[in-house]
Design an enzyme around this catalytic site. Structure first.
Site, PDB file in Angstrom:
ATOM      1  N   MET A 100       0.871  -1.196  -0.072  1.00  0.00           N
ATOM      2  CA  MET A 100       0.010   0.080   0.139  1.00  0.00           C
ATOM      3  C   MET A 100       0.877   1.190  -0.039  1.00  0.00           C
ATOM      4  SD  MET A 100      -3.204  -1.230   2.535  1.00  0.00           S
ATOM      5  CE  MET A 100      -2.135  -1.989   3.749  1.00  0.00           C
ATOM      6  N   CYS A 160      -2.385  -1.577  -9.875  1.00  0.00           N
ATOM      7  CA  CYS A 160      -2.659  -0.217  -9.269  1.00  0.00           C
ATOM      8  C   CYS A 160      -3.365   0.781 -10.292  1.00  0.00           C
ATOM      9  CB  CYS A 160      -1.325   0.568  -8.746  1.00  0.00           C
ATOM     10  SG  CYS A 160      -1.615   1.810  -7.942  1.00  0.00           S
ATOM     11  N   LYS A 187       0.835  -9.189  -9.189  1.00  0.00           N
ATOM     12  CA  LYS A 187      -0.231  -8.786  -8.432  1.00  0.00           C
ATOM     13  C   LYS A 187      -1.149  -8.099  -9.590  1.00  0.00           C
ATOM     14  CE  LYS A 187      -2.375  -6.746  -4.325  1.00  0.00           C
ATOM     15  NZ  LYS A 187      -3.194  -5.774  -5.025  1.00  0.00           N
ATOM     16  N   HIS A 236      -6.673  -9.519  -7.328  1.00  0.00           N
ATOM     17  CA  HIS A 236      -7.616  -8.220  -6.605  1.00  0.00           C
ATOM     18  C   HIS A 236      -8.967  -8.567  -7.488  1.00  0.00           C
ATOM     19  CE1 HIS A 236      -8.521  -4.311  -4.857  1.00  0.00           C
ATOM     20  NE2 HIS A 236      -9.661  -5.081  -4.908  1.00  0.00           N
ATOM     21  N   ARG A 259      -6.455  -2.968   3.661  1.00  0.00           N
ATOM     22  CA  ARG A 259      -6.911  -1.865   4.772  1.00  0.00           C
ATOM     23  C   ARG A 259      -7.153  -2.385   6.041  1.00  0.00           C
ATOM     24  NH1 ARG A 259      -5.244   3.451   3.332  1.00  0.00           N
ATOM     25  NH2 ARG A 259      -4.527   2.991   1.029  1.00  0.00           N
TER      26      ARG A 259
END
Length: 338
Positions: free
Chosen positions: A14, A96, A135, A167, A235
């Site tokens: 992150m 991202c 990722k 993700h 998170r």
């Protein structure tokens, strides 16, 4: 050091959050979870301050360095540098969605160029002995995930990627902020399980919407005979780091007691003291990662307030951390005495 793939449980990379201070703190809560760096671009690694960008404490292992880039030669050179720093694994960011990342032609926009990603993976694998992972998202923009993701995975799998973290949300590169991209597109866990079913020997971890260990355990359980290799929390792990204290026991099955948060703070003191001895160092650079440690406990609000307000004051030192800890200890002692 030992390879961390497949990543049974990891804390997501992150930006502006999972720096070396955060990772050291998280490692005191879990010995087994894989910890990711913030994404660092290949050109920055090659031309920038490498000690600042890549330096980490030996206690952080297993630790994965996430690289951003799209030039195979640059990524190969950066990978060699990363390997020299002693990381356990290298991960390529293909997930991202930020404008800054897109302008550099890396991140989620690379899902539209699977051949290039495969070339990048192949170049990095040829340059280092470390596992190289990727990722990614399930798709981007108007592309159909059930078409884009399988094609993407086929290419990177053929290139020899060590593992994938997916993700389970589509990324909208235009019209949504990075924050909105974490919650607005719907999750599609079924697609990730379908990808695993199609690639049973490829280690695959799932990221997105996992708010606690109950959810993590449920996703690690077999579904119609298909079992994922890992889960990644972002998170939730950062905002409520205390959940990490149960990871070694619940996720890895170790017969260990969960670390006591009060003892974790005390064990942070030597690290904080060493940090404060460095030129220009500030207490808040470390304690900002610790704000959620006592979430849900009596005194948690005072803990956060003291660290938030006093850690940024000039000359703030260990006395601030101890004052905040006493604010949480007091309700515990009062309850025990009543």
């Amino acid at each position: 050091m030992s390879p961390v793939s497949p990543l049974r449980f990891s804390v997501a990379p992150m930006m502006d959050w999972t720096d070396r201070h955060c990772r050291f703190f998280h490692r005191l809560l879990t010995r087994r979870a894989a910890l990711f760096t913030e994404m660092v671009t290949a050109p920055a690694v090659i031309h920038g301050d490498r000690d600042r960008l890549l330096g980490f404490s030996p206690e952080e292992h297993p630790v994965v360095c996430q690289l951003g880039g799209s030039d195979p030669r640059q990524l190969a050179e950066a990978a060699r540098i990363v390997e020299g720093f002693g990381y356990d694994q290298i991960d390529l960011n293909c997930g991202c969605p930020s404008d800054r990342v897109q302008s550099g032609r890396f991140g989620a926009c690379l899902m539209a160029e699977p051949d290039l990603v495969a070339e990048c993976v192949d170049a990095m694998r040829g340059a280092v002995s470390l596992p190289v992972s990727v990722k990614c998202r399930i798709g981007i923009d108007d592309a159909e995930p059930t078409v884009m993701l399988p094609g993407f995975v086929e290419k990177v799998a053929a290139a020899g990627v060590a593992s994938l973290t997916i993700h389970a949300r589509k990324a909208w590169l235009q019209g949504l902020s990075p924050k909105e991209n974490r919650s607005v597109p719907p999750l599609d866990y079924d697609l990730v399980f379908a990808i695993k079913a199609a690639h049973p020997t490829l280690p695959i971890a799932l990221n997105g919407g996992i708010g606690d260990l109950d959810r993590a355990e449920a996703l690690l359980a077999p579904r119609d005979g298909v079992r994922l290799d890992g889960v990644m929390l972002g998170r939730a792990a950062y905002d409520t780091p205390a959940l990490l204290a149960a990871v070694d026991r619940r996720i890895f099955g170790e017969a260990v007691a969960d670390p006591d948060p009060f003892e974790v703070v005390e064990r942070m003191e030597p690290y904080v003291a060493a940090h404060l001895a460095e030129p220009g160092a500030k207490l808040g650079q470390v304690t900002r990662h610790m704000l959620g440690l006592f979430a849900g406990r009596p005194g948690a609000r005072t803990w956060r307030r003291i660290l938030t307000v006093k850690s940024i004051e000039s000359g703030a030192g260990l006395e601030v951390l101890r004052e905040a800890l006493d604010a949480v200890r007091r309700p515990v002692a009062e309850r025990a005495a009543s």
